[in-house]
Write a protein that holds these residues in place. Structure first.
Motif, PDB file in Angstrom:
ATOM      1  N   UNK A 152      33.139  33.816  43.140  1.00 38.48           N
ATOM      2  CA  UNK A 152      32.370  33.929  41.895  1.00 38.48           C
ATOM      3  C   UNK A 152      30.884  33.938  42.201  1.00 38.48           C
ATOM      4  N   UNK A 174      29.070  38.128  37.749  1.00 39.68           N
ATOM      5  CA  UNK A 174      29.617  37.742  36.456  1.00 39.68           C
ATOM      6  C   UNK A 174      28.798  38.376  35.335  1.00 39.68           C
ATOM      7  N   UNK A 199      29.860  41.116  32.548  1.00 46.52           N
ATOM      8  CA  UNK A 199      29.752  40.835  31.112  1.00 46.52           C
ATOM      9  C   UNK A 199      28.935  41.929  30.420  1.00 46.52           C
ATOM     10  N   UNK A 203      40.982  37.165  48.784  1.00 50.12           N
ATOM     11  CA  UNK A 203      40.792  36.686  47.415  1.00 50.12           C
ATOM     12  C   UNK A 203      39.494  37.214  46.838  1.00 50.12           C
ATOM     13  N   UNK A 204      38.528  37.332  47.713  1.00 52.61           N
ATOM     14  CA  UNK A 204      37.189  37.717  47.266  1.00 52.61           C
ATOM     15  C   UNK A 204      37.037  39.233  47.371  1.00 52.61           C
ATOM     16  N   UNK A 214      39.958  40.446  40.806  1.00 56.52           N
ATOM     17  CA  UNK A 214      38.712  39.770  41.189  1.00 56.52           C
ATOM     18  C   UNK A 214      38.399  38.781  40.075  1.00 56.52           C
ATOM     19  N   UNK A 215      38.284  37.513  40.438  1.00 52.91           N
ATOM     20  CA  UNK A 215      38.103  36.494  39.411  1.00 52.91           C
ATOM     21  C   UNK A 215      36.790  36.686  38.651  1.00 52.91           C
ATOM     22  N   UNK A 216      35.819  37.328  39.280  1.00 51.59           N
ATOM     23  CA  UNK A 216      34.560  37.608  38.583  1.00 51.59           C
ATOM     24  C   UNK A 216      34.807  38.366  37.282  1.00 51.59           C
ATOM     25  N   UNK A 217      35.649  39.381  37.414  1.00 44.21           N
ATOM     26  CA  UNK A 217      35.915  40.230  36.250  1.00 44.21           C
ATOM     27  C   UNK A 217      36.664  39.468  35.164  1.00 44.21           C
ATOM     28  N   UNK A 241      37.012  36.311  34.724  1.00 43.37           N
ATOM     29  CA  UNK A 241      36.227  35.207  34.176  1.00 43.37           C
ATOM     30  C   UNK A 241      35.180  35.748  33.203  1.00 43.37           C
ATOM     31  N   UNK A 242      34.613  36.889  33.563  1.00 42.07           N
ATOM     32  CA  UNK A 242      33.637  37.507  32.646  1.00 42.07           C
ATOM     33  C   UNK A 242      34.308  37.829  31.313  1.00 42.07           C
ATOM     34  N   UNK A 243      35.485  38.400  31.387  1.00 38.76           N
ATOM     35  CA  UNK A 243      36.209  38.723  30.147  1.00 38.76           C
ATOM     36  C   UNK A 243      36.523  37.458  29.356  1.00 38.76           C
ATOM     37  N   UNK A 246      34.962  34.651  29.426  1.00 42.26           N
ATOM     38  CA  UNK A 246      33.733  34.097  28.859  1.00 42.26           C
ATOM     39  C   UNK A 246      33.324  34.870  27.605  1.00 42.26           C
ATOM     40  N   UNK A 277      42.548  33.034  34.747  1.00 39.31           N
ATOM     41  CA  UNK A 277      43.449  32.910  35.889  1.00 39.31           C
ATOM     42  C   UNK A 277      44.785  33.589  35.634  1.00 39.31           C
ATOM     43  N   UNK A 283      43.949  37.268  36.341  1.00 36.26           N
ATOM     44  CA  UNK A 283      43.663  37.405  37.771  1.00 36.26           C
ATOM     45  C   UNK A 283      44.936  37.208  38.593  1.00 36.26           C
TER      46      UNK A 283
END
Lengths: 166, 246
Positions: A9, A14, A18, B6-7, B125-128, B130-132, B134, B184, B187
């Motif tokens: 992350x 992020x 967004x 993972x990354x 990708x957890x970035x994506x 997590x963005x969603x 959020x 999660x 993901x």
């Protein structure tokens, strides 16, 4: 926040995702959902309107059918009545003409009879006249030789009178 | 056999933003969606073109779903949840295309040569995700404030009654749980799918992975629908008046 680290992350990433998503959301809202939803609503409205129209048309058609039937019935009734009237009138006319014709014929016959009577009378008269004249003439011729003028005249007069009064 | 990290791997840099392969693909997905929707709605008419018809079907179905749950709020909520659905399902399915995870280059990292794919399924990708999640959470709360007013909104979390105060704290925790579960779940499903596909392909690359690709198609759809429905339900729950629930 070691766990976030191990999942890779990064705040910037992020944020980028967004922003990316929000831009997509805005554009899709503007260029996809709005026109499509509008056209869906329009179509719905149009279909509803068409259905309503169709219903009305059907209703009117039904009304027209009923009206026509009614008119036809009326017309048929009227025609029957007219026919009846005409028959009646015709019968009456025929009857009247019959009567009139009978009367006329009778009159004519009467007239002809009278005429014939008159004619016969006239003919009789004429024949008598001729006969008298013929007699006078034949008597004159005959008497010239046998009778005197005086007797002659006397006899003629008598004969004529006889004929006349015959 | 290439292991999947993972990354997400970095393949470039624009200014301060590191461009990872997932970020690149999310741009591709966005551009794809934008272009196709522009084509679909270029000439909107009552008699639709096939593409317009296709989108009408999707949007009509989605809108009916949203309206079922949220009634008069559907107009506001619909664009958000529909975009979640479209974006996630496109991302998941594009990630199944050939070339994903296989086209790339080798790079030296920590003294070892590693394979860096240019394309990677973005929800792996957890970035994506997590963005969603959020976005979903923030939108939920913004809409809640919008529909309830700040006072009614705060009453859900804070109360003078000790029992309700405790419930409020639980609810605050549950809000964070929502974000974590949303991100999660998506993901995990997609990443697991990637791993399964890579593993099966490495065993025998012809025909054998086909059933798994089919499975991933279903998973891609289900996850998109789940994300959409959960966001919808969360928004509907939070925008309802607190008192009416009890």
């Amino acid at each position: 926040m070691e766990i976030l680290q191990s999942f890779g992350i990064q705040p910037l990433l992020l944020a980028a995702q967004i922003v990316n998503f929000l831009v997509l959301l805005f554009i899709l809202k503007r260029f996809l959902y709005k026109p499509i939803l509008k056209v869906l609503a329009d179509r719905k409205e149009k279909i509803a309107e068409s259905l309503k129209n169709a219903e009305e048309i059907e209703k009117r058609l039904l009304q027209i059918g009923i009206d026509r039937e009614k008119k036809l019935k009326e017309a048929s009734l009227e025609a029957t009545k007219m026919l009846e009237d005409a028959t009646k009138t015709g019968d009456q006319i025929i009857k009247e003409s019959h009567n009139k014709a009978a009367l006329d014929i009778k009159k004519l016959v009467e007239k002809a009879e009278t005429q014939m009577k008159q004619d016969r009378e006239k003919m009789n008269q004429e024949v008598k006249q001729h006969l008298a004249d013929l007699l006078v003439l034949s008597f004159e011729k005959l008497a010239d030789k046998v009778l005197s003028e005086k007797d002659q005249k006397e006899m003629i007069r008598k004969s004529i009178e006889e004929i006349k009064y015959d | 056999m290439e292991t999947i990290s993972l990354v997400a791997d970095k393949i470039g840099q624009i200014g301060p933003v590191p461009v990872t392969n997932t970020l690149l693909v999310s741009w591709i997905v966005s551009v794809f969606l934008i272009i196709i929707s522009l084509i679909a709605t270029r000439k909107v008419s009552l008699v639709p073109t096939p593409l317009q018809n296709f989108f009408e079907f999707i949007i009509d179905t989605g809108y009916a779903q949203v309206e079922d749950l949220s009634h008069d709020k559907a107009k506001v909520i619909f664009p958000l949840v529909m975009t979640f659905f479209l974006f996630i399902i496109c991302a998941n399915w594009i990630g199944l295309l050939p070339g994903f995870g296989t086209i790339g280059f080798r790079e030296l990292k920590d003294g070892k040569e590693v394979f860096v794919p240019i394309f990677r399924s973005i929800n792996a990708d957890l970035n994506m995700t997590l963005a969603l999640a959020l976005v979903s959470a923030v939108a939920t709360h913004v809409l809640a404030i919008k529909y309830l007013g700040i006072w009614d909104y705060l009453k859900r979390w804070v109360s003078l009654n000790p029992i309700f105060l405790f419930v409020g704290i639980l609810e605050i925790i549950s809000e964070f749980t929502k974000i974590i579960s949303l991100s999660f779940r998506l993901f995990g499903n997609i990443f697991a799918g990637e791993v399964v596909l890579a593993t099966v392909s490495s065993i025998f690359a012809f025909f054998v992975p086909l059933p798994f690709y089919f499975l991933e198609l279903i998973v891609g759809f289900v996850q998109a629908a789940v994300f959409m429905m959960l966001t919808l339900v969360f928004i509907v729950l939070l925008t309802e008046k607190h008192g009416e629930e009890h």
